[in-house]
Design an enzyme around this catalytic site. Sequence first.
Site, PDB file in Angstrom:
ATOM      1  N   TYR A  18     -41.914  -2.643 -25.022  1.00 32.22           N
ATOM      2  CA  TYR A  18     -42.657  -1.730 -25.892  1.00 32.22           C
ATOM      3  C   TYR A  18     -42.115  -0.306 -25.744  1.00 32.22           C
ATOM      4  O   TYR A  18     -41.859   0.382 -26.728  1.00 32.22           O
ATOM      5  CB  TYR A  18     -44.146  -1.785 -25.552  1.00 32.22           C
ATOM      6  CG  TYR A  18     -45.017  -0.990 -26.488  1.00 32.22           C
ATOM      7  CD1 TYR A  18     -45.515  -1.558 -27.648  1.00 32.22           C
ATOM      8  CD2 TYR A  18     -45.349   0.334 -26.199  1.00 32.22           C
ATOM      9  CE1 TYR A  18     -46.328  -0.828 -28.517  1.00 32.22           C
ATOM     10  CE2 TYR A  18     -46.146   1.066 -27.055  1.00 32.22           C
ATOM     11  CZ  TYR A  18     -46.637   0.477 -28.209  1.00 32.22           C
ATOM     12  OH  TYR A  18     -47.439   1.216 -29.055  1.00 32.22           O
ATOM     13  N   HIS A  22     -40.101   2.016 -28.588  1.00 32.34           N
ATOM     14  CA  HIS A  22     -40.620   3.324 -29.002  1.00 32.34           C
ATOM     15  C   HIS A  22     -39.684   4.468 -28.603  1.00 32.34           C
ATOM     16  O   HIS A  22     -39.642   5.483 -29.283  1.00 32.34           O
ATOM     17  CB  HIS A  22     -42.032   3.537 -28.474  1.00 32.34           C
ATOM     18  CG  HIS A  22     -43.062   2.855 -29.316  1.00 32.34           C
ATOM     19  ND1 HIS A  22     -43.274   1.497 -29.248  1.00 32.34           N
ATOM     20  CD2 HIS A  22     -43.894   3.336 -30.273  1.00 32.34           C
ATOM     21  CE1 HIS A  22     -44.216   1.178 -30.124  1.00 32.34           C
ATOM     22  NE2 HIS A  22     -44.601   2.262 -30.757  1.00 32.34           N
ATOM     23  N   TYR A  41     -48.904  12.452 -31.851  1.00 32.70           N
ATOM     24  CA  TYR A  41     -49.221  11.033 -31.669  1.00 32.70           C
ATOM     25  C   TYR A  41     -48.767  10.612 -30.281  1.00 32.70           C
ATOM     26  O   TYR A  41     -47.590  10.708 -29.950  1.00 32.70           O
ATOM     27  CB  TYR A  41     -48.502  10.246 -32.756  1.00 32.70           C
ATOM     28  CG  TYR A  41     -48.868   8.785 -32.917  1.00 32.70           C
ATOM     29  CD1 TYR A  41     -49.736   8.119 -32.067  1.00 32.70           C
ATOM     30  CD2 TYR A  41     -48.298   8.051 -33.952  1.00 32.70           C
ATOM     31  CE1 TYR A  41     -50.049   6.795 -32.245  1.00 32.70           C
ATOM     32  CE2 TYR A  41     -48.599   6.714 -34.142  1.00 32.70           C
ATOM     33  CZ  TYR A  41     -49.473   6.086 -33.282  1.00 32.70           C
ATOM     34  OH  TYR A  41     -49.769   4.762 -33.467  1.00 32.70           O
ATOM     35  N   TRP A  76     -41.575  -2.037 -39.435  1.00 32.99           N
ATOM     36  CA  TRP A  76     -41.864  -1.707 -38.037  1.00 32.99           C
ATOM     37  C   TRP A  76     -42.872  -2.695 -37.459  1.00 32.99           C
ATOM     38  O   TRP A  76     -42.720  -3.173 -36.336  1.00 32.99           O
ATOM     39  CB  TRP A  76     -42.377  -0.268 -37.918  1.00 32.99           C
ATOM     40  CG  TRP A  76     -42.712   0.120 -36.514  1.00 32.99           C
ATOM     41  CD1 TRP A  76     -43.954   0.207 -35.956  1.00 32.99           C
ATOM     42  CD2 TRP A  76     -41.794   0.468 -35.468  1.00 32.99           C
ATOM     43  NE1 TRP A  76     -43.872   0.581 -34.645  1.00 32.99           N
ATOM     44  CE2 TRP A  76     -42.554   0.750 -34.315  1.00 32.99           C
ATOM     45  CE3 TRP A  76     -40.409   0.563 -35.407  1.00 32.99           C
ATOM     46  CZ2 TRP A  76     -41.982   1.132 -33.112  1.00 32.99           C
ATOM     47  CZ3 TRP A  76     -39.833   0.942 -34.197  1.00 32.99           C
ATOM     48  CH2 TRP A  76     -40.610   1.218 -33.068  1.00 32.99           C
ATOM     49  N   TRP A  77     -43.925  -3.001 -38.242  1.00 35.89           N
ATOM     50  CA  TRP A  77     -44.915  -3.961 -37.755  1.00 35.89           C
ATOM     51  C   TRP A  77     -44.273  -5.315 -37.482  1.00 35.89           C
ATOM     52  O   TRP A  77     -44.577  -5.949 -36.473  1.00 35.89           O
ATOM     53  CB  TRP A  77     -46.046  -4.116 -38.766  1.00 35.89           C
ATOM     54  CG  TRP A  77     -46.943  -2.927 -38.859  1.00 35.89           C
ATOM     55  CD1 TRP A  77     -47.041  -1.868 -38.003  1.00 35.89           C
ATOM     56  CD2 TRP A  77     -47.896  -2.687 -39.883  1.00 35.89           C
ATOM     57  NE1 TRP A  77     -47.982  -0.978 -38.438  1.00 35.89           N
ATOM     58  CE2 TRP A  77     -48.530  -1.459 -39.593  1.00 35.89           C
ATOM     59  CE3 TRP A  77     -48.273  -3.378 -41.031  1.00 35.89           C
ATOM     60  CZ2 TRP A  77     -49.525  -0.915 -40.401  1.00 35.89           C
ATOM     61  CZ3 TRP A  77     -49.274  -2.842 -41.834  1.00 35.89           C
ATOM     62  CH2 TRP A  77     -49.890  -1.626 -41.508  1.00 35.89           C
TER      63      TRP A  77
END
Length: 104
Positions: A18, A22, A41, A76-77
Site C-alpha cells: 500500500y 502511494h 489528504y 486507481w481503484w
Amino acid sequence: METHAFRMQLKPGMAEEYRRRHDAIWPELADLLRGAGISDYSIFLDPESNALFATLKLAEDNDRDSLPSHPIMRRWWDHMADIMDVDPGNKPREWPLIPMFHLP
C-alpha cells in the site's frame, strides 16, 4: 474548508505494498484530486487492525462527487482492489468517522 475523515480496511500483510503504491501515486490522479477540491489528504495505518484512517480538506466548491465516474479514479481503484476491502466496482469501502474533538 471542511475536514472529511473516514476509515478504510487494508488486507493483512499489504501495508508495505500500500505504501509503495502511494509513494508512486500517479501525477494525473493527484491532479484530479486537487482539481476536485481536495487538499491536505493524509492516510494513517493502525498496524494492529490494518485499518486505514484518512483525513482530507474539501473546498466549499468541491466536485468530489464526480470522482467515482472518472476513468483515472476507476483505474486507481482497480489498481488497489487486490490489497483493500472494496465494494462492487472496486471502490474502497469507506466508513465515515465522526468528529469528537478538535484543538485549533
